[in-house]
Design a protein around this motif. Structure first.
Motif, mmCIF file in Angstrom:
data_model
loop_
_atom_site.group_PDB
_atom_site.id
_atom_site.type_symbol
_atom_site.label_atom_id
_atom_site.label_comp_id
_atom_site.label_asym_id
_atom_site.label_seq_id
_atom_site.Cartn_x
_atom_site.Cartn_y
_atom_site.Cartn_z
ATOM 1 N N GLY A 133 0.793 -1.222 0.000
ATOM 2 C CA GLY A 133 0.000 0.000 0.000
ATOM 3 C C GLY A 133 0.830 1.279 0.000
ATOM 4 N N LYS A 134 2.142 1.139 0.223
ATOM 5 C CA LYS A 134 3.019 2.312 0.166
ATOM 6 C C LYS A 134 3.217 2.700 -1.296
ATOM 7 N N THR A 135 3.684 3.934 -1.524
ATOM 8 C CA THR A 135 3.901 4.434 -2.875
ATOM 9 C C THR A 135 5.380 4.386 -3.235
ATOM 10 N N LEU A 136 5.699 3.633 -4.268
ATOM 11 C CA LEU A 136 7.058 3.591 -4.808
ATOM 12 C C LEU A 136 7.141 4.692 -5.860
ATOM 13 N N VAL A 137 8.102 5.577 -5.714
ATOM 14 C CA VAL A 137 8.240 6.716 -6.619
ATOM 15 C C VAL A 137 9.537 6.567 -7.415
ATOM 16 N N ARG A 138 9.419 6.766 -8.720
ATOM 17 C CA ARG A 138 10.588 6.685 -9.613
ATOM 18 C C ARG A 138 10.676 7.962 -10.434
ATOM 19 N N ARG A 139 11.810 8.660 -10.312
ATOM 20 C CA ARG A 139 12.095 9.814 -11.177
ATOM 21 C C ARG A 139 13.040 9.302 -12.268
ATOM 22 N N PHE A 140 12.591 9.415 -13.504
ATOM 23 C CA PHE A 140 13.366 8.914 -14.640
ATOM 24 C C PHE A 140 14.355 9.970 -15.130
ATOM 25 N N GLU A 141 15.283 9.541 -15.975
ATOM 26 C CA GLU A 141 16.325 10.435 -16.482
ATOM 27 C C GLU A 141 15.767 11.664 -17.178
ATOM 28 N N ASN A 142 14.606 11.532 -17.812
ATOM 29 C CA ASN A 142 14.018 12.678 -18.521
ATOM 30 C C ASN A 142 13.283 13.633 -17.577
ATOM 31 N N GLY A 143 13.341 13.332 -16.264
ATOM 32 C CA GLY A 143 12.704 14.199 -15.276
ATOM 33 C C GLY A 143 11.278 13.821 -14.911
ATOM 34 N N SER A 144 10.672 12.931 -15.701
ATOM 35 C CA SER A 144 9.299 12.531 -15.390
ATOM 36 C C SER A 144 9.275 11.670 -14.125
ATOM 37 N N ILE A 145 8.168 11.761 -13.408
ATOM 38 C CA ILE A 145 8.008 11.007 -12.163
ATOM 39 C C ILE A 145 6.773 10.123 -12.281
ATOM 40 N N GLN A 146 6.945 8.861 -11.895
ATOM 41 C CA GLN A 146 5.803 7.945 -11.845
ATOM 42 C C GLN A 146 5.687 7.392 -10.432
ATOM 43 N N GLN A 147 4.446 7.180 -10.006
ATOM 44 C CA GLN A 147 4.169 6.640 -8.680
ATOM 45 C C GLN A 147 3.414 5.325 -8.830
ATOM 46 N N PHE A 148 3.790 4.365 -7.996
ATOM 47 C CA PHE A 148 3.189 3.038 -8.044
ATOM 48 C C PHE A 148 2.833 2.588 -6.632
ATOM 49 N N THR A 149 1.718 1.916 -6.478
ATOM 50 C CA THR A 149 1.358 1.304 -5.196
ATOM 51 C C THR A 149 1.986 -0.080 -5.133
ATOM 52 N N ILE A 150 2.649 -0.380 -4.034
ATOM 53 C CA ILE A 150 3.251 -1.702 -3.851
ATOM 54 C C ILE A 150 2.133 -2.682 -3.482
ATOM 55 N N THR A 151 1.998 -3.741 -4.291
ATOM 56 C CA THR A 151 0.890 -4.689 -4.126
ATOM 57 C C THR A 151 1.316 -6.098 -3.733
ATOM 58 N N GLU A 152 2.599 -6.441 -3.942
ATOM 59 C CA GLU A 152 3.050 -7.802 -3.654
ATOM 60 C C GLU A 152 4.540 -7.782 -3.330
ATOM 61 N N VAL A 153 4.905 -8.480 -2.250
ATOM 62 C CA VAL A 153 6.303 -8.551 -1.817
ATOM 63 C C VAL A 153 6.602 -9.950 -1.273
ATOM 64 N N GLU A 154 7.890 -10.254 -1.186
ATOM 65 C CA GLU A 154 8.347 -11.484 -0.540
ATOM 66 C C GLU A 154 9.488 -11.148 0.402
ATOM 67 N N ALA A 155 9.507 -11.807 1.563
ATOM 68 C CA ALA A 155 10.554 -11.594 2.559
ATOM 69 C C ALA A 155 11.617 -12.679 2.444
ATOM 70 N N TYR A 156 12.878 -12.255 2.535
ATOM 71 C CA TYR A 156 14.026 -13.156 2.544
ATOM 72 C C TYR A 156 14.840 -12.814 3.777
ATOM 73 N N ARG A 157 14.944 -13.797 4.696
ATOM 74 C CA ARG A 157 15.378 -13.510 6.063
ATOM 75 C C ARG A 157 16.774 -14.036 6.416
ATOM 76 N N GLY A 158 17.781 -13.406 5.879
ATOM 77 C CA GLY A 158 19.144 -13.617 6.342
ATOM 78 C C GLY A 158 19.813 -14.910 5.943
ATOM 79 N N THR A 159 20.943 -15.151 6.574
ATOM 80 C CA THR A 159 21.836 -16.235 6.175
ATOM 81 C C THR A 159 21.285 -17.628 6.456
#
Length: 171
Positions: free
Chosen positions: A23-49
């Motif tokens: 539900g957080k917003t991932l923000v990406r500013r591209f080389e041309n200066g444009s900005i896009q915002q995305f809602t994070i919808t799916e993740v996976e956890a990887y827990r150490g050694t």
């Protein structure tokens, strides 16, 4: 525009950070200066050694070095010679845990995420709290989610393949 997540957000245990990213917003500013915002919808956890599905289980290498840093850093790696996978390092120094961003609104699959964000090796080790081209903002939303086992980690064996460490926004 919301507030950029502080470094302290990422320094918690990966199993707390992963669902908290939904539900957080991932923000990406591209080389041309444009900005896009995305809602994070799916993740996976990887827990150490000790997590045999986690890259850090192979030890500290040039590839995994950033995973051993404090949370809030970007860990990207290339698969199949064509897809950059976006991971967010979590925990304290030497925890070696990370969250794989598997989905954004309208983008399903970690390879597609990397492609849409135009990721490359230059993002490796980027600090999300200071980056001018990639960061995560708090929306204040605490969405409902479901958990499932992670995808594509059969090589890790049990109990790792059955851990419900994949988190998805509830539809």
């Amino acid at each position: 525009m919301y507030l950029k997540l502080s470094t302290s957000f990422y320094k918690e245990d990966v199993l707390d950070v992963a669902p908290a990213l939904l539900g957080k917003t991932l923000v990406r500013r591209f080389e041309n200066g444009s900005i896009q915002q995305f809602t994070i919808t799916e993740v996976e956890a990887y827990r150490g050694t000790k997590d045999l599905a986690c890259h850090a289980s192979k030890g500290r290498t040039a590839r995994t070095e950033v995973m051993f840093h404090e949370g809030g850093m970007v860990y990207v790696y290339l698969i199949y010679g064509m897809y950059w996978m976006l991971n967010i390092v979590t925990g304290r120094e030497n925890d070696a845990s990370a969250v794989l961003i598997r989905g954004l609104n309208g983008i399903s699959g970690p390879g597609r995420v990397g492609k849409a964000l135009q990721l490359d090796k230059s993002f490796y080790g980027e600090d999300l709290s200071t980056s001018k081209r990639l960061w995560i903002e708090d929306t204040g939303i605490k969405p409902e989610y479901i958990t499932t086992p992670r995808i594509g980690i059969a090589y890790a064996g049990e109990p790792w393949v059955s851990k419900p460490w994949r988190f998805l926004l509830k539809e």
